[in-house]
Design an enzyme around this catalytic site. Sequence first.
Site, PDB file in Angstrom:
ATOM      1  N   GLY B  43       0.851  -1.193   0.000  1.00  0.00           N
ATOM      2  CA  GLY B  43       0.000   0.000   0.000  1.00  0.00           C
ATOM      3  C   GLY B  43       0.883   1.237   0.000  1.00  0.00           C
ATOM      4  N   LEU B  44       0.310   2.368   0.407  1.00  0.00           N
ATOM      5  CA  LEU B  44       1.088   3.605   0.390  1.00  0.00           C
ATOM      6  C   LEU B  44       2.370   3.456   1.189  1.00  0.00           C
ATOM      7  CD1 LEU B  44      -1.631   6.364   0.681  1.00  0.00           C
ATOM      8  CD2 LEU B  44       0.011   6.002  -1.168  1.00  0.00           C
ATOM      9  N   ALA B  45       2.284   2.888   2.388  1.00  0.00           N
ATOM     10  CA  ALA B  45       3.469   2.766   3.233  1.00  0.00           C
ATOM     11  C   ALA B  45       4.456   1.761   2.636  1.00  0.00           C
ATOM     12  CB  ALA B  45       3.064   2.341   4.642  1.00  0.00           C
ATOM     13  N   GLY B  46       3.974   0.583   2.294  1.00  0.00           N
ATOM     14  CA  GLY B  46       4.862  -0.482   1.828  1.00  0.00           C
ATOM     15  C   GLY B  46       5.507  -0.171   0.492  1.00  0.00           C
ATOM     16  N   HIS B 267     -17.379   4.653  11.411  1.00  0.00           N
ATOM     17  CA  HIS B 267     -17.788   5.731  10.516  1.00  0.00           C
ATOM     18  C   HIS B 267     -19.311   5.793  10.439  1.00  0.00           C
ATOM     19  CE1 HIS B 267     -18.040   8.305   7.066  1.00  0.00           C
ATOM     20  NE2 HIS B 267     -16.740   8.477   7.087  1.00  0.00           N
ATOM     21  N   SER B 285     -19.409   8.885   1.460  1.00  0.00           N
ATOM     22  CA  SER B 285     -18.558   9.964   1.955  1.00  0.00           C
ATOM     23  C   SER B 285     -19.257  10.802   3.013  1.00  0.00           C
ATOM     24  CB  SER B 285     -18.138  10.869   0.807  1.00  0.00           C
ATOM     25  OG  SER B 285     -17.578  12.043   1.338  1.00  0.00           O
ATOM     26  N   ARG B 338     -17.407  12.315  13.907  1.00  0.00           N
ATOM     27  CA  ARG B 338     -17.813  10.967  13.495  1.00  0.00           C
ATOM     28  C   ARG B 338     -18.236  10.070  14.649  1.00  0.00           C
ATOM     29  NH1 ARG B 338     -13.253   9.213   8.988  1.00  0.00           N
ATOM     30  NH2 ARG B 338     -13.787  10.828   7.491  1.00  0.00           N
TER      31      ARG B 338
END
Lengths: 248, 436
Positions: B43-46, B267, B285, B338
């Site tokens: 993902g973004l981190a990996g 959420h 959303s 939320r």
Amino acid sequence: MKFNLKVWRQKNAKAQGKLVDYTIDNINADMSFLEMVDVLNDNLTRKGEDPIAFDHDCREGICGMCSMYISGRAHGPHHAATTCQLYMRSFKDGDTIYVEPFRAGAFPIIKDLVTDRSAFDRIIAKGGFVSVNTGQAQDANNLPVDKADAEKAMDAAACIGCGACVAACPNSAAMLFVSAKISQLALLPQGGPERNNRAINMVNQMDEEGFGNCTNIGACEAECPKEIKLTNIARMNREYLVASLINE
Amino acid sequence: MSELNSKIPEGPLANKWNNYKEHAKLVNPANKRKLEVIVVGTGLAGAAAAASLAELGYQVKAFCFQDSPRRAHSIAAQGGINAAKNYKNDGDSVFRLFYDTIKGGDFRAREANVYRLATESRNIIDQCVAQGVPFAREYGGLLDNRSFGGSQVSRTFYARGQTGQQLLLGAYGALERQIGLGNVKMYSRHEMVEVVTIEGKARGIIARNLITGQLERYFGHAVLLASGGYGNVFFLSTNAMGSNVTAAWKAHKKGAYFANPCYTQIHPTCIPVTGDYQSKLTLMSESLRNDGRVWVPKTKEDAKAIREGKKTAVDIKEEDRDYYLERKYPSFGNLCPRDIASRAAKEACDDGRGIVPSGLGVFLDFADAIKRLGVDVVKARYGELFPMYQNITNEDPLKTPMKIYPAVHYVMGGLWVDYELMTTVTGLYCLGGPRG
Ligand code: SF4
Ligand code: FES
């Protein structure tokens, strides 16, 4: 609701596959297509049979992993939707539904409905990026981008890499996928320096992977869940032509 | 028993990160080539970590369970990414982003790490733009910003409603570039099932090849887990089907401590459960609460009639409706945070006033907004969301109120890490989702 399913079953990459009949009952119209397959798989598992292998992950139409060819159409009967966004109310009670994998020479079948789409990754590895190492970037606003170009780049960047364009194309061409990435980076100044090499290298890799040629049929655009436009293919051809002339 | 040492660098908050960087040990380029790093998850981190480490000269092995590293669930993030660029000249600064983030985390996050994040936020935007992420632009060609989550400055960078997708595809491109150069060896369709330790240090992993079913052994001088959060420990969540938290759990069993597992975000605006076959939930959303009004009937009898299909929303007269958020929180109304909106929905349903057959659902009504602004404005404002809702539920939110219910969305707890992102197992690091 009740359905007759004809599902492609194939034990592994080398085995002969065939369509196998299943009937499934008590399906709720609000179920997604993949949930219907989950229920079928649950039934099969309880009977001690091998469940149907299929690819999926996000189940919200963005990861591009789901990939079924449903009654003759990539991602099923709806326009601009992935397999995971298809709901059973789109079918009539008693319908016969054909479920097959995305078929293309460059997408070999791994098992049942699961295919190997790693050719797409190898094409991206040839140029679907900007060569900038982490920490090398200048301030983001030093590079203004025309709003209209940014919008067009974003339209192209919306591709989820699902491969429906290839499955829908009688030539198994990957032009829509490859052109979406080439367009995105050709429309942005960041993509400028590597533009020519990118076009040549990605197109060459596409050919090497065994994808077919484009004969302007347009099935890719019609079946693309993200509405990627054919104009991208025209832009890619232009990029490739210019690049070939310069490289000569 | 491990000792928790967060290794926060010396000095005032604003100087800690520089202090750290200036005194961190360097690795000789010739030695970098000999060091192998395992990254689990793309993902973004990996993907960013794998690409960055490979650029530096380390030998990287990256693993993901999907067929391609491009499919990680970071792709589903919609809203945007915050950075203290102060491009709007509206008074934003690193400190302000730091402060807002600390406050958003209920003052429980580690300040030194958050300050570093706020500082680096600016470089992250630069990097993404350089990679060709098509962020929204103004007419002058500069980057556009919007404000998000009640912040008073405009610091959110976005790419339509697909920011996560575009950021991930940027990182994926960088990763594929390193794969093409031979600096990263990519193992897709592999699932990590064990962390291997040698003399107490993480030295590799066991992964299952999801095609052959074989267990395979991989060596690494360090192991980085970037395998996502644990939302799917709940029966249904908005997470992807494959985000099964196995990697973080196995690390925990090997002695990596878990921090703040209670930190789960519920959420408030998800589509309610419709049956026991359901595989996951879909988030709508949060922006919908800008114009939608949340309500349930005042009486249990009316709610029951709606559940049984004897009445519909329009049959309930205005004075018989309980706009409970507006009633309980008059100053925030439907825009309350939320967790508060989620709790209030549960309270209303626990009180027997839920409006879907399962009893777990409330209305989100756009009738007033449509009266005030006209159908076209409302339609334009929620362009992609209304058709998406209609596709899933077969109901048109312009004609009948949406039905929503809270669902597990993301988690802020995870494996405990020190300032260097190392867990309590030496050599085992953790980034992104699975981190606490
Ligand atoms: S162009 Fe469309 S059909 Fe082809 S891979 Fe991209 S999203 Fe899928
Ligand atoms: S499962 Fe992700 S797009 Fe269908």
